[in-house]
Design an enzyme around this catalytic site. Structure first.
Site, short mmCIF file in Angstrom:
data_model
loop_
_atom_site.label_atom_id
_atom_site.label_comp_id
_atom_site.label_asym_id
_atom_site.label_seq_id
_atom_site.Cartn_x
_atom_site.Cartn_y
_atom_site.Cartn_z
N VAL B 138 0.75 -1.29 -0.09
CA VAL B 138 0.30 -0.04 -0.44
C VAL B 138 1.12 1.12 -0.23
CG1 VAL B 138 -2.02 1.46 0.90
CG2 VAL B 138 -1.87 -1.07 1.19
N CYS B 139 1.08 2.33 -0.66
CA CYS B 139 1.20 3.58 -0.61
C CYS B 139 2.77 3.39 -0.90
CB CYS B 139 0.73 3.91 0.92
SG CYS B 139 1.09 5.26 0.90
N THR B 140 3.74 3.97 -0.35
CA THR B 140 4.73 3.94 -0.19
C THR B 140 5.52 2.39 -0.10
OG1 THR B 140 5.25 4.81 1.25
CG2 THR B 140 5.58 6.60 -0.62
#
Lengths: 238, 238
Positions: B138-140
């Site tokens: 998820v995300c970075t």
């Protein structure tokens, strides 16, 4: 947030955790985003065994980096609790050690079922509510507020899949079956689970302004349902 | 989930917590919803200091009560960590004690910035990835997967507000600026923060079926953005 007790953190061996035992503002040092000054107001979230995960962490995402509000968790005895989805959270306070909160939030979940009879929790809610600026709930957390009596004569909503059970907790509350969230005075109650995230942003708008709420949503790549009447999970009021 | 180490729970004094130290299925006893049988597969979520709260707990909401998947958390040393929004989570395992996961998930957050150089984490990801059925972020968190090399030659996405930084982590990945999430083989990467919840439901659909994913969303009163191309926060690919 200055921790008013070190009991939990000491027992848990968390002294080495960055931010532990110090003002919460320190944990943000060096991180991106707005750099808060000293946080003079406190958001307190009540946790209990089998709380619903997203009831808590949707609002935490939106409230956890506000400029002037520190956020912390309280459990009855200051010990960790586990969510219904299996996450163990270390609280900041017990009922006895908690400071007066500016914003109180009570989440929902299976854990609320026995707690509507729990004198210690209901008493803590009533005591806090006496001096809060905002008293809020997500999901079946509204049942706790209702049984504590703080919603008497108020409009409120709750989880639509547990709505009949919630309504039975108090006939002194006007329960709304079509509402993503309801604001009545300082009381803000939301519908189930993810509705808490939308309610949390609505409170950010009231505490700060629309731009601050929009920024919090954008940071999370979250499409805010900002219309409290837009309730895809609505049920009949009665 | 049978805990393969009791270190964290013992140190933390969690022995009295319902469900602690036992198969995770026990925590669901008596709760509403599907009653899982013995869970034979494991979803492991990597946590670290300054992880982003909703990156983790959106997916946990959707994955935490699946019939055949236990869910747990792993930190490098098995000690608790604090999210960027101030929540302290007690993990289930250290890198050394973690079992082989069927599903690996790496979240994002400010904490990823130094970790793209962290040999222990990158090695753990590579080791787990060797035998996972699904490797997700998820995300970075995608930056961690990329630096571990497991996305080489793959399509992927990440947080759109940190997209330039993520892209710099590897030129062997085809990065997509318009995608709520991307599936390439067993690799599923999502955009920022709340996109992880949509990705998590997409994985539920693949692990079980559409009805199971819809039910998980409905239980959370969550409007699933089920179209991976519907990305309100899209940026140019390069």
């Amino acid at each position: 947030m200055i921790r008013s007790t070190a009991t939990a953190t000491t027992l848990m061996g968390l002294a080495s955790l960055p931010g532990a035992g110090t003002a919460q503002v320190s944990q943000d040092a060096g991180a991106a985003g707005p750099q808060p000054g000293p946080r003079t107001r406190t958001i307190g979230i009540v946790l209990f065994q089998d709380f619903e995960t997203l009831d808590v962490f949707g609002p935490v995402q939106m409230w956890g980096r506000l400029a002037d509000h520190a956020l912390g968790f309280v459990t009855a005895d200051g010990q960790p609790v586990r969510s219904s989805q299996g996450s163990v959270i270390v609280p900041d306070w017990s009922f006895a050690s908690a400071p007066q909160f500016d914003v109180l939030m009570v989440p929902g979940g299976q854990g609320t079922r026995p707690l509507v009879e729990d004198a210690a929790l209901l008493g803590f809610v009533r005591q806090q509510d006496g001096s809060t600026s905002w008293t809020t709930s997500v999901c079946t957390g509204a049942a706790i507020l209702a049984r504590a009596g703080v919603l008497d004569g108020r409009n409120a909503t709750s989880n639509k899949r547990a709505f009949d059970w919630v309504k039975r907790q108090s006939d002194k509350v006007t329960w709304h079956g079509r509402a993503r969230w309801v604001v009545d005075g300082k009381y803000v109650t939301s519908s189930g689970v993810s509705a808490g995230t939308d309610m949390a942003l609505a409170l950010v708008e009231r505490l700060y302004d629309r731009a601050t709420a929009d920024e919090a949503a954008h940071r999370a790549e979250y499409r805010w349902n900002d219309d409290p009447q837009n309730d895809p999970f609505a049920v009949a009021d009665s």
